[in-house]
Design a protein around this motif. Structure first.
Motif: not given
Lengths: 366, 601
Positions: A123, A125-126, A198-199, A201-202, A204, A209, A212
């Motif tokens: 996602s 975030r990374e 925050e949104k 970050k997740s 995809y 899918k 993890s």
């Protein structure tokens, strides 16, 4: 008497070794005798014996979860909890995992990290190195991790495209190695930007899918990937994956993709894996019987009141397992007939059970 | 700024919580604040908790300052000579009581040599890490932890001299050991607890060897001579009681010999021990079924006064008698009142319990076992000195359990017996094992505790030397006499017609679900049927309605079903009564279970 495959085997043996007619006949007879001897007798309580054979050693199993051999930082549910999971045919299992076998050149370990990164679900975030919010201007500046991006051939422009698609009401702009986000709405922009932080970050970005974690493992001179989480269908579509050997531990995915026979084999493999791991030696035929019973209806059924018990013919047998009232009421509503031809009903009524010595009956001369 | 709570009630704030707490503790040590006050500063929540309520468990510790305990050798000397006392030390702040919260801030050293400047407290003794019972295990620091706990757990079930006034008590299910002894190998706690005043075991001579396989699987072999000389004999007490309850309408129970008109009158024979007051005489020897307290109760349902004004005045028999398998001698009778002021009669029975096969024994190291056989003294192995052991303990119990303390107690006991002194086996602070063994050598024995022994039956020398010594053994309250039971036929339950459950009701042993499965697995179908025959019933089933019928008393006891009456076609069917009940239950739910019947042949 003999099944065709064995018969053929005997015939080819006779032909290959050029046996005489007498010898051939003897061979045929011997095989037939051994085959008959190897068969289960009529009235043998195979189900109960299988249940006891698996159940008794099961009491000695530890409830520990072991660290998977050779894989660091990955806990795999094994032992009794896993066995129960398989036998119950749970829809959601505690540790889903796959073993992804690869073709050359990945097989030799070349670019293994790259394909691992390609499979792993990532996602946004990374890819973030740092996020800065300018409170006065209501502008968010996202610094990107270039190393991480290089692994999956992602560019800031590509990320902006994905972000723009999933986050509405915000404009994104790539600027070198950073992305600048601005709210397009007029009021309450600062609050929105905060929520956005925050949104996004997740969101995809890349990979398969449901996967993890991906860990490259070397097993017998060959590199393969062990994943946490499964997505059998999508993984098989990826280039470089050996579709013949890649396997998941999710029975339902196997059933959906490869059919019921494959699911049966998967059940057997999973049970054997647990038993091997615990150092318990159980004759495979008990496990085979369990797997056959679980799959004989054409879909995977667990050994539970929603699974194979539900398929039982006898009302009393179902009622004696769990939730008796439910079964009794539904039987009354449908006017079910219980032929009383299995074990538990006859125990309840104190009649000889149709097994072993209970099978022979007296016949009167007319 | 930290919030301060007294007994969890907010009281105010302090600027420097750490300093505040230190000052409060200093004040307490100086005697300005009561010694029972505890304080804790929780840095995570930035709160100070002051505890003054009762009901907290606190424990004493020696205060340590700059790595030096405040308790000096002078203090100890003064304590010994009686110059100073425990509470004096508390006042001086040498010792303080700490609760669980304040302990969070303390660093406690177990041994004095472990002290560093960071330490705040020192344990008074290293055995403080153990419980009271656990500290009774001698040389327990040589044992595996699990065994230590087991040894402690089992000691609680040991027979002994549990209360000096036992002869006027009415305790349930108690035993008194006839000749309790002080252990030769002791620990510090034995003195603290004054164990000598209420000991619970006996010192026995024990040989670690097998005997014809009788002591396999933890069983022990006991010398018959020892038992005849009184080893582990005990008396078992069991009280029974009866109350005169009051019922509505001024009626009440009556404790007396029931007269013959009483409903449920047994036989004169059964009441033979009762004296005029309806209570059994002291020292009567009673057995199963004998009445101990005669009692009658008023009728259960008052059927009003009828037309002819004749009061139906029958009473019910409700005497207290001995249950299945019980026996004993009437030991003590007590007449009192209960809380409601009703007459209460208690009768205590006594029964001698000589050790027999199946009774349970244990050493203090969790090495428990039951008596497997009792061997005549003449057949027991004997040593060169002519010593015959009381107990033979199997060596197989040692390696897997790793109870080294058991072995050390054995030599310790031997040395203690020879030197006529008690051996100190206090954990972490015991007499040196090597010294004990060297002392043993000075008495002319093998230093390793082994001895040459001879076969008691043939007189031949045994091929190996036997580990022989003295140990403290405890008899546990589990005795076969209270547990042994068997049944071939007997009482059944009214509802299900299945055998009753439990020893007191002469019940059967249940053949459960899994046991049933083993019969099924063997295909032993007819054996299984026979096993579950206990509630078999032959019931008439109507072929037309499929219902279980009844016998109509008005029609010459003919069987018929409730639907078809005289037109019923009844057939006798053999089923379990429980299944008939199940069908009845379905009917009560409004479900019509129809049985289809078919000729068997």
């Amino acid at each position: 008497m003999l099944p065709p495959s064995i018969k053929k085997e005997v015939e080819t043996y006779v032909k290959e070794n050029k046996l005489t007619a007498a010898k051939a006949k003897k061979a045929q007879e011997t095989v037939e005798r051994e085959y008959t001897y190897g068969k289960v007798d009529a009235g043998e309580a195979v189900g109960t014996i299988a249940a006891e054979s698996i159940g008794e050693p099961g009491t000695q199993m530890t409830l520990d979860t072991f660290h998977f051999a050779g894989v660091s930082e990955m806990n795999v549910t094994m032992g009794l909890p896993r066995l129960i999971e398989v036998l119950d045919a749970r829809k959601t299992i505690s540790t889903e995992m796959m073993e992804v076998y690869l073709h050359a050149p990945y097989k030799e370990g070349q670019d293994i990290k790259k394909i691992a990164e390609k499979i792993k679900e990532t996602s946004f975030r990374e890819y973030i190195k740092e996020v800065n919010i300018d409170v006065l201007e209501a502008v968010m500046t996202i610094a990107l991790d270039s190393e991480k991006m290089a692994l999956v051939d992602a560019s800031p422009d590509k990320l902006v495209k994905i972000l723009a698609k999933s986050a509405k009401g915000v404009s994104f702009k790539a600027d070198g190695n950073t992305i600048i986000a601005k709210s397009t709405s007029k009021s309450d922009t600062l609050k929105e930007i905060y929520l956005l932080k925050e949104k996004i970050k997740s969101i995809y970005i890349n990979g398969v899918k449901g996967i993890s974690m991906v860990l490259p493992v070397k097993r017998d001179e060959e590199f393969l990937l062990v994943t946490a989480g499964t997505n059998y269908k999508s993984i098989l579509k990826i280039d470089g994956v050996d579709t013949a050997r890649t396997i998941t531990n999710n029975l339902y995915e196997i059933e959906a993709l490869l059919g019921i026979e494959a699911a049966r084999q998967a059940i057997i493999n999973e049970i054997e894996k647990v038993l091997d791991n615990q150092g318990i030696d159980i004759d495979v035929r008990h496990v085979l019987l369990v797997a056959d019973t679980m799959t004989m209806t054409g879909k995977v059924l667990g050994i539970s009141r929603y699974g194979i018990v539900k398929e039982k013919q006898s009302v009393l047998a179902r009622a004696s397992f769990e939730t008796p009232l439910k079964h009794v009421f539904s039987a009354a509503m449908h006017g079910e007939l219980d032929p009383l031809n299995s074990v538990i009903e006859n125990v309840m009524m104190n009649q000889p059970v149709p097994l072993g010595t209970g099978i022979p009956k007296l016949v009167m001369k007319k | 700024m930290a919030d301060v709570f007294i007994d969890h009630k907010f009281i105010g704030t302090v600027a420097q919580p750490t300093e505040f707490v230190q000052n409060l503790i200093a004040d307490r040590r100086a005697g300005k604040v009561q010694s029972s006050v505890n304080v804790q500063y929780d840095a995570d929540t930035d709160n100070v908790y002051v505890e003054i309520a009762k009901g907290r468990s606190v424990r004493p510790l020696i205060v340590v300052k700059n790595g030096k305990p405040l308790l000096t050798p002078q203090h100890v000397d003064q304590l010994k000579s009686g110059e100073t006392q425990w509470f004096e030390l508390l006042k001086q702040g040498v010792i303080e009581f700490i609760d669980a919260a304040e302990e969070e801030m303390a660093l406690v050293a177990i041994e004095e040599q472990d002290l560093t400047p960071e330490h705040t407290h020192l344990e008074i003794s290293s055995i403080d890490i153990l419980g009271i019972i656990t500290a009774l295990v001698p040389f327990g620091d040589y044992n595996q932890g699990a065994r230590l706990l087991q040894g402690a757990k089992n000691q609680k079930q040991a027979m002994g001299f549990y209360a000096a006034n036992y002869f006027v008590r009415m305790d349930m299910d108690t035993s008194i050991l006839h000749y309790p002894q002080r252990p030769i190998v002791t620990t510090l706690l034995y003195d603290v607890l004054e164990y000598d005043k209420h000991p619970s075991g006996m010192n026995v001579t024990i040989a670690v060897m097998s005997y014809k396989g009788y002591n396999m699987e933890d069983a022990i072999v006991v010398n018959k001579g020892s038992i005849q000389r009184g080893f582990a004999r005990s008396t078992y007490f069991r009280p029974t009681k009866a109350e005169e309850l009051r019922y509505s309408g001024g009626l009440m129970d009556e404790i007396s010999i029931p007269d013959k008109e009483t409903r449920g009158y047994r036989s004169e024979e059964d009441y033979r021990f009762l004296e005029e007051d309806g209570i059994i005489g002291v020292e009567s020897k009673v057995a199963e079924g004998d009445v101990v307290i005669g009692k009658t109760s008023p009728p259960r349902f008052l059927s009003g006064v009828d037309e002819y004004n004749l009061v139906t005045n029958y009473r019910r028999e409700s005497s207290v008698s001995l249950k299945h398998g019980e026996k004993g001698t009437v030991d003590f009778i007590m007449l009192t009142e209960n809380d409601e002021g009703n007459k209460l009669v208690q009768v205590r029975l006594r029964d001698d319990r000589t050790p027999e096969i199946g009774d349970k024994f244990i050493s203090r190291h969790g090495q428990k076992g039951v008596i497997a056989t009792i061997v005549p003294a003449a057949d027991m192995p004997f040593s060169a000195n002519g010593i015959t052991p009381d107990i033979l303990f199997s060596p197989h119990g040692i390696p897997s359990r790793m109870t080294v303390g058991h072995l050390i107690e054995l030599v310790g006991g031997k040395v203690g017996a020879l030197s006529a002194r008690r051996i100190d086996g206090t954990m972490f602070n015991n007499e040196n094992e090597r010294d004990i063994r060297e002392e043993l050598a000075t008495y002319g024995f093998q230093e390793d505790g082994t001895e040459v022994m001879y076969n008691g039956e043939t007189g031949e020398e045994l091929q190996v030397k036997i580990y022989l010594g003295n140990m403290y053994y405890l008899r546990l309250k589990h005795m076969v006499a209270n547990k042994l039971q068997s049944r071939a036929r007997g009482p059944i339950q009214l509802l299900t017609r299945q055998p009753t459950e439990g020893k007191a009701k002469e019940g059967g042993l249940r053949l459960g679900e899994m046991e049933k499965d083993t019969f099924v697995a063997h295909g032993a179908s007819l054996l299984l049927k026979e096993r579950f025959d206990s509630d078999k019933a032959i019931v008439p089933v109507c072929e037309r309605s499929g219902l279980v019928g009844f016998y109509d008393g008005r029609k010459n006891n003919r069987a018929m079903s409730s639907i078809h009456g005289d037109e019923s076609e009844m057939h006798n069917v053999e089923i379990s009564y429980a299944f008939k009940l199940f069908l009845d239950e379905l009917i009560s739910l409004g479900i019509y279970p129809k049985i289809g019947v078919k000729r068997r042949f």
